[in-house]
Scaffold this motif. Sequence first.
Motif, PDB file in Angstrom:
ATOM      1  N   GLY A 166       1.301  10.584  21.034  1.00  0.00           N
ATOM      2  CA  GLY A 166       1.461   9.280  21.679  1.00  0.00           C
ATOM      3  C   GLY A 166       2.174   8.313  20.758  1.00  0.00           C
ATOM      4  N   SER A 167       1.717   7.065  20.767  1.00  0.00           N
ATOM      5  CA  SER A 167       2.339   6.067  19.895  1.00  0.00           C
ATOM      6  C   SER A 167       1.296   5.081  19.385  1.00  0.00           C
ATOM      7  N   SER A 168       1.599   4.497  18.228  1.00  0.00           N
ATOM      8  CA  SER A 168       0.721   3.474  17.648  1.00  0.00           C
ATOM      9  C   SER A 168       1.577   2.533  16.814  1.00  0.00           C
ATOM     10  N   THR A 169       1.097   1.309  16.659  1.00  0.00           N
ATOM     11  CA  THR A 169       1.795   0.329  15.838  1.00  0.00           C
ATOM     12  C   THR A 169       1.120   0.262  14.480  1.00  0.00           C
ATOM     13  N   VAL A 170       1.930   0.300  13.431  1.00  0.00           N
ATOM     14  CA  VAL A 170       1.433   0.263  12.066  1.00  0.00           C
ATOM     15  C   VAL A 170       2.127  -0.886  11.352  1.00  0.00           C
ATOM     16  N   ASN A 171       1.356  -1.738  10.690  1.00  0.00           N
ATOM     17  CA  ASN A 171       1.912  -2.831   9.905  1.00  0.00           C
ATOM     18  C   ASN A 171       1.818  -2.473   8.427  1.00  0.00           C
ATOM     19  N   VAL A 172       2.951  -2.580   7.746  1.00  0.00           N
ATOM     20  CA  VAL A 172       3.012  -2.288   6.324  1.00  0.00           C
ATOM     21  C   VAL A 172       3.594  -3.512   5.629  1.00  0.00           C
ATOM     22  N   ALA A 173       2.841  -4.092   4.705  1.00  0.00           N
ATOM     23  CA  ALA A 173       3.287  -5.294   4.001  1.00  0.00           C
ATOM     24  C   ALA A 173       4.398  -4.955   3.014  1.00  0.00           C
ATOM     25  N   ARG A 174       5.250  -5.915   2.761  1.00  0.00           N
ATOM     26  CA  ARG A 174       6.319  -5.748   1.777  1.00  0.00           C
ATOM     27  C   ARG A 174       5.704  -5.309   0.452  1.00  0.00           C
ATOM     28  N   GLY A 175       6.265  -4.269  -0.149  1.00  0.00           N
ATOM     29  CA  GLY A 175       5.780  -3.755  -1.418  1.00  0.00           C
ATOM     30  C   GLY A 175       4.703  -2.691  -1.301  1.00  0.00           C
ATOM     31  N   VAL A 178      13.934  15.251  -5.840  1.00  0.00           N
ATOM     32  CA  VAL A 178      13.681  14.247  -4.806  1.00  0.00           C
ATOM     33  C   VAL A 178      14.916  14.010  -3.951  1.00  0.00           C
ATOM     34  N   VAL A 179      14.648  13.482  -2.752  1.00  0.00           N
ATOM     35  CA  VAL A 179      15.693  12.904  -1.909  1.00  0.00           C
ATOM     36  C   VAL A 179      15.199  11.498  -1.580  1.00  0.00           C
ATOM     37  N   VAL A 180      15.968  10.475  -1.999  1.00  0.00           N
ATOM     38  CA  VAL A 180      15.586   9.083  -1.795  1.00  0.00           C
ATOM     39  C   VAL A 180      16.567   8.462  -0.808  1.00  0.00           C
ATOM     40  N   THR A 181      16.017   7.892   0.268  1.00  0.00           N
ATOM     41  CA  THR A 181      16.837   7.309   1.325  1.00  0.00           C
ATOM     42  C   THR A 181      16.317   5.928   1.676  1.00  0.00           C
ATOM     43  N   ARG A 182      17.239   4.980   1.799  1.00  0.00           N
ATOM     44  CA  ARG A 182      16.887   3.632   2.264  1.00  0.00           C
ATOM     45  C   ARG A 182      17.164   3.578   3.759  1.00  0.00           C
ATOM     46  N   TYR A 183      16.207   3.025   4.517  1.00  0.00           N
ATOM     47  CA  TYR A 183      16.358   2.841   5.955  1.00  0.00           C
ATOM     48  C   TYR A 183      16.362   1.353   6.265  1.00  0.00           C
ATOM     49  N   ASP A 184      17.381   0.914   7.000  1.00  0.00           N
ATOM     50  CA  ASP A 184      17.500  -0.477   7.443  1.00  0.00           C
ATOM     51  C   ASP A 184      17.513  -0.492   8.963  1.00  0.00           C
ATOM     52  N   PHE A 185      16.600  -1.280   9.526  1.00  0.00           N
ATOM     53  CA  PHE A 185      16.408  -1.342  10.968  1.00  0.00           C
ATOM     54  C   PHE A 185      16.692  -2.742  11.497  1.00  0.00           C
ATOM     55  N   ASP A 231       9.901  -8.636  15.159  1.00  0.00           N
ATOM     56  CA  ASP A 231      10.957  -9.544  15.626  1.00  0.00           C
ATOM     57  C   ASP A 231      11.960  -9.887  14.527  1.00  0.00           C
ATOM     58  N   GLN A 232      11.896  -9.169  13.394  1.00  0.00           N
ATOM     59  CA  GLN A 232      12.820  -9.342  12.281  1.00  0.00           C
ATOM     60  C   GLN A 232      13.345  -7.967  11.856  1.00  0.00           C
ATOM     61  N   ALA A 233      14.455  -7.968  11.128  1.00  0.00           N
ATOM     62  CA  ALA A 233      14.944  -6.721  10.545  1.00  0.00           C
ATOM     63  C   ALA A 233      13.891  -6.197   9.569  1.00  0.00           C
ATOM     64  N   MET A 234      13.860  -4.888   9.377  1.00  0.00           N
ATOM     65  CA  MET A 234      12.936  -4.303   8.405  1.00  0.00           C
ATOM     66  C   MET A 234      13.646  -3.216   7.620  1.00  0.00           C
ATOM     67  N   SER A 235      13.145  -2.972   6.397  1.00  0.00           N
ATOM     68  CA  SER A 235      13.732  -1.951   5.524  1.00  0.00           C
ATOM     69  C   SER A 235      12.637  -1.272   4.717  1.00  0.00           C
ATOM     70  N   PHE A 236      12.849   0.017   4.455  1.00  0.00           N
ATOM     71  CA  PHE A 236      11.969   0.728   3.533  1.00  0.00           C
ATOM     72  C   PHE A 236      12.754   1.808   2.819  1.00  0.00           C
ATOM     73  N   VAL A 237      12.186   2.276   1.707  1.00  0.00           N
ATOM     74  CA  VAL A 237      12.755   3.391   0.951  1.00  0.00           C
ATOM     75  C   VAL A 237      11.797   4.561   1.086  1.00  0.00           C
ATOM     76  N   GLU A 238      12.368   5.705   1.423  1.00  0.00           N
ATOM     77  CA  GLU A 238      11.591   6.926   1.589  1.00  0.00           C
ATOM     78  C   GLU A 238      11.984   7.918   0.500  1.00  0.00           C
ATOM     79  N   GLU A 262       8.407  -6.850   5.250  1.00  0.00           N
ATOM     80  CA  GLU A 262       7.277  -6.670   6.157  1.00  0.00           C
ATOM     81  C   GLU A 262       7.745  -5.710   7.244  1.00  0.00           C
ATOM     82  N   CYS A 263       6.956  -4.693   7.542  1.00  0.00           N
ATOM     83  CA  CYS A 263       7.350  -3.689   8.524  1.00  0.00           C
ATOM     84  C   CYS A 263       6.295  -3.585   9.622  1.00  0.00           C
TER      85      CYS A 263
END
Length: 98
Positions: A57-66, A18-25, A84-91, A47-48
């Motif tokens: 093209g483009s689309s908006t996707v909402n992903v709940a925390r967890g 695996v390659v595990v990366t945390r992304y902070d936006f 309108d807030q910072a967001m983070s996920f692990v890939e 919350e993302c």
Amino acid sequence: MTNRKQAIATELVRDDRVVVTRYDFEQNSETGWHRHEMDYVVVALTECQMLIEDQAGSSTVNVARGEAYSRQAGIAHNVVNAGDQAMSFVETELVPAK
């Protein structure tokens, strides 16, 4: 070309499986256009509200925390924090078996 800041990518694990990366936006920051060479799983740490830009093209996707989702390798795309807030996920990218 956009005025967006780059999301911060922090590699957490890299081994033969695996390659595990945390992304902070920050608000309105992005990964930049990229193509995954491996299948991967994303788990939202916050919350993302993601703007996903791809060749279609483009689309908006909402992903709940967890929440988690998976994608197959191959699609070129850019991920933007559209909220309108910072967001983070692990890939977690899955290294193909040999």
